[in-house]
Design a protein around this motif. Structure first.
Motif, PDB file in Angstrom:
ATOM      1  N   MET A   1      22.136   2.617 -12.718  1.00  0.00           N
ATOM      2  CA  MET A   1      21.497   1.403 -12.246  1.00  0.00           C
ATOM      3  C   MET A   1      20.006   1.664 -12.061  1.00  0.00           C
ATOM      4  N   VAL A   2      19.196   0.713 -12.459  1.00  0.00           N
ATOM      5  CA  VAL A   2      17.745   0.782 -12.299  1.00  0.00           C
ATOM      6  C   VAL A   2      17.365  -0.034 -11.076  1.00  0.00           C
ATOM      7  N   TYR A   3      16.492   0.508 -10.253  1.00  0.00           N
ATOM      8  CA  TYR A   3      16.060  -0.178  -9.037  1.00  0.00           C
ATOM      9  C   TYR A   3      14.609  -0.602  -9.134  1.00  0.00           C
ATOM     10  N   ASP A   4      14.298  -1.754  -8.570  1.00  0.00           N
ATOM     11  CA  ASP A   4      12.905  -2.144  -8.406  1.00  0.00           C
ATOM     12  C   ASP A   4      12.252  -1.204  -7.409  1.00  0.00           C
ATOM     13  N   PHE A   5      10.961  -1.062  -7.485  1.00  0.00           N
ATOM     14  CA  PHE A   5      10.233  -0.276  -6.507  1.00  0.00           C
ATOM     15  C   PHE A   5       8.844  -0.871  -6.332  1.00  0.00           C
ATOM     16  N   GLN A   6       8.230  -0.500  -5.258  1.00  0.00           N
ATOM     17  CA  GLN A   6       6.834  -0.851  -5.029  1.00  0.00           C
ATOM     18  C   GLN A   6       6.103   0.433  -4.704  1.00  0.00           C
ATOM     19  N   ILE A   7       4.809   0.398  -4.838  1.00  0.00           N
ATOM     20  CA  ILE A   7       3.979   1.542  -4.476  1.00  0.00           C
ATOM     21  C   ILE A   7       3.290   1.181  -3.171  1.00  0.00           C
ATOM     22  N   VAL A   8       3.468   2.013  -2.161  1.00  0.00           N
ATOM     23  CA  VAL A   8       2.877   1.765  -0.846  1.00  0.00           C
ATOM     24  C   VAL A   8       1.682   2.697  -0.679  1.00  0.00           C
ATOM     25  N   ILE A   9       0.558   2.121  -0.292  1.00  0.00           N
ATOM     26  CA  ILE A   9      -0.669   2.880  -0.092  1.00  0.00           C
ATOM     27  C   ILE A   9      -1.083   2.728   1.365  1.00  0.00           C
ATOM     28  N   ASP A  10      -1.079   3.845   2.100  1.00  0.00           N
ATOM     29  CA  ASP A  10      -1.546   3.840   3.484  1.00  0.00           C
ATOM     30  C   ASP A  10      -3.056   3.663   3.485  1.00  0.00           C
ATOM     31  N   CYS A  11      -3.563   2.904   4.454  1.00  0.00           N
ATOM     32  CA  CYS A  11      -4.996   2.643   4.478  1.00  0.00           C
ATOM     33  C   CYS A  11      -5.437   2.146   5.854  1.00  0.00           C
ATOM     34  N   ALA A  12      -6.742   2.023   6.015  1.00  0.00           N
ATOM     35  CA  ALA A  12      -7.318   1.528   7.261  1.00  0.00           C
ATOM     36  C   ALA A  12      -7.508   0.010   7.239  1.00  0.00           C
ATOM     37  N   ASP A  13      -7.779  -0.556   6.065  1.00  0.00           N
ATOM     38  CA  ASP A  13      -8.074  -1.981   5.944  1.00  0.00           C
ATOM     39  C   ASP A  13      -7.284  -2.561   4.762  1.00  0.00           C
ATOM     40  N   PRO A  14      -6.026  -2.958   4.991  1.00  0.00           N
ATOM     41  CA  PRO A  14      -5.191  -3.444   3.890  1.00  0.00           C
ATOM     42  C   PRO A  14      -5.798  -4.591   3.078  1.00  0.00           C
ATOM     43  N   GLY A  15      -6.384  -5.567   3.741  1.00  0.00           N
ATOM     44  CA  GLY A  15      -6.952  -6.705   3.017  1.00  0.00           C
ATOM     45  C   GLY A  15      -8.059  -6.284   2.072  1.00  0.00           C
ATOM     46  N   ARG A  16      -8.948  -5.450   2.549  1.00  0.00           N
ATOM     47  CA  ARG A  16     -10.076  -4.987   1.724  1.00  0.00           C
ATOM     48  C   ARG A  16      -9.585  -4.143   0.550  1.00  0.00           C
ATOM     49  N   LEU A  17      -8.658  -3.226   0.819  1.00  0.00           N
ATOM     50  CA  LEU A  17      -8.188  -2.356  -0.252  1.00  0.00           C
ATOM     51  C   LEU A  17      -7.350  -3.145  -1.266  1.00  0.00           C
ATOM     52  N   ALA A  18      -6.553  -4.083  -0.794  1.00  0.00           N
ATOM     53  CA  ALA A  18      -5.796  -4.934  -1.718  1.00  0.00           C
ATOM     54  C   ALA A  18      -6.742  -5.692  -2.638  1.00  0.00           C
ATOM     55  N   GLU A  19      -7.821  -6.218  -2.092  1.00  0.00           N
ATOM     56  CA  GLU A  19      -8.778  -6.960  -2.910  1.00  0.00           C
ATOM     57  C   GLU A  19      -9.394  -6.067  -3.981  1.00  0.00           C
ATOM     58  N   PHE A  20      -9.719  -4.826  -3.638  1.00  0.00           N
ATOM     59  CA  PHE A  20     -10.258  -3.901  -4.640  1.00  0.00           C
ATOM     60  C   PHE A  20      -9.252  -3.720  -5.782  1.00  0.00           C
ATOM     61  N   TRP A  21      -7.984  -3.409  -5.425  1.00  0.00           N
ATOM     62  CA  TRP A  21      -6.985  -3.135  -6.458  1.00  0.00           C
ATOM     63  C   TRP A  21      -6.607  -4.389  -7.231  1.00  0.00           C
ATOM     64  N   ILE A  22      -6.676  -5.551  -6.611  1.00  0.00           N
ATOM     65  CA  ILE A  22      -6.455  -6.808  -7.331  1.00  0.00           C
ATOM     66  C   ILE A  22      -7.475  -6.930  -8.453  1.00  0.00           C
ATOM     67  N   GLN A  23      -8.728  -6.657  -8.136  1.00  0.00           N
ATOM     68  CA  GLN A  23      -9.779  -6.736  -9.152  1.00  0.00           C
ATOM     69  C   GLN A  23      -9.687  -5.586 -10.151  1.00  0.00           C
ATOM     70  N   ALA A  24      -9.327  -4.404  -9.675  1.00  0.00           N
ATOM     71  CA  ALA A  24      -9.252  -3.241 -10.559  1.00  0.00           C
ATOM     72  C   ALA A  24      -8.152  -3.383 -11.605  1.00  0.00           C
ATOM     73  N   LEU A  25      -7.020  -3.980 -11.220  1.00  0.00           N
ATOM     74  CA  LEU A  25      -5.859  -4.048 -12.101  1.00  0.00           C
ATOM     75  C   LEU A  25      -5.607  -5.411 -12.729  1.00  0.00           C
ATOM     76  N   GLY A  26      -6.349  -6.420 -12.295  1.00  0.00           N
ATOM     77  CA  GLY A  26      -6.074  -7.769 -12.782  1.00  0.00           C
ATOM     78  C   GLY A  26      -4.851  -8.377 -12.120  1.00  0.00           C
ATOM     79  N   TYR A  27      -4.487  -7.864 -10.944  1.00  0.00           N
ATOM     80  CA  TYR A  27      -3.369  -8.383 -10.166  1.00  0.00           C
ATOM     81  C   TYR A  27      -3.826  -9.612  -9.382  1.00  0.00           C
ATOM     82  N   ILE A  28      -2.915 -10.177  -8.602  1.00  0.00           N
ATOM     83  CA  ILE A  28      -3.225 -11.294  -7.715  1.00  0.00           C
ATOM     84  C   ILE A  28      -2.676 -10.963  -6.331  1.00  0.00           C
ATOM     85  N   GLU A  29      -3.202 -11.663  -5.328  1.00  0.00           N
ATOM     86  CA  GLU A  29      -2.619 -11.541  -3.991  1.00  0.00           C
ATOM     87  C   GLU A  29      -1.205 -12.113  -4.056  1.00  0.00           C
ATOM     88  N   GLU A  30      -0.262 -11.429  -3.400  1.00  0.00           N
ATOM     89  CA  GLU A  30       1.098 -11.954  -3.389  1.00  0.00           C
ATOM     90  C   GLU A  30       1.072 -13.350  -2.761  1.00  0.00           C
TER      91      GLU A  30
END
Length: 152
Positions: A1-30
């Motif tokens: 069986m294959v399982y879904d997974f997520q990558i969790v990144i510990d950080c000091a400012d989740p909103g700021r770091l999420a915004e960086f990676w959204i732009q870096a990867l072409g992702y969107i805010e959930e």
């Protein structure tokens, strides 16, 4: 069986770091849960104190469909932690900006360097360039909180 997974990144400012990676990867805010037009509305309805609103943030691929299960790319979850980053990552992301092996090596390298320059404008830091011959070339970088990643 294959399982879904997520990558969790510990950080000091989740909103700021999420915004960086959204732009870096072409992702969107959930997107907020069904029935809410924003995360603020959901958190308010759930009576989460405003001081806790930035304890987590998630970035998802642009083709993400809430409630439909799997996505071909992982969700990134940014979780606020009290301690600062203290060493080298044991796991890191590679941004494959240059294309696959069918792209000529010099062209891949130019694309990787161009993307690294764009990421620096978003707050990343270039650490060093690596050339390992047949293994390839890549640029070691750090995101705004010092987490290492590579651009290939």
């Amino acid at each position: 069986m294959v399982y879904d997974f997520q990558i969790v990144i510990d950080c000091a400012d989740p909103g700021r770091l999420a915004e960086f990676w959204i732009q870096a990867l072409g992702y969107i805010e959930e997107p907020p849960p069904a029935g809410f037009d924003s995360w603020e509305a959901a958190l308010t309805a759930w009576q989460v104190p405003e001081s806790d609103w930035n304890t987590m943030a998630a970035a998802v691929p642009p083709d993400f469909k809430p409630g439909e299960g799997r996505s071909p790319r992982p969700r990134l979850l940014f979780a606020k932690v009290p301690e600062p980053k203290s060493g080298k990552n044991r796991l890191h992301l590679d941004i494959r900006a240059g294309g696959d092996r069918s792209t000529p090596p010099d062209e891949r390298w130019e694309k990787a360097k161009a993307r690294a320059a764009e990421l620096e404008k978003l707050g990343a830091t270039r650490v060093r360039e690596m050339d390992e011959g047949v293994q390839g070339r890549w640029i070691v970088m750090q995101d705004p909180e010092g987490n290492e990643f590579c651009v290939t």
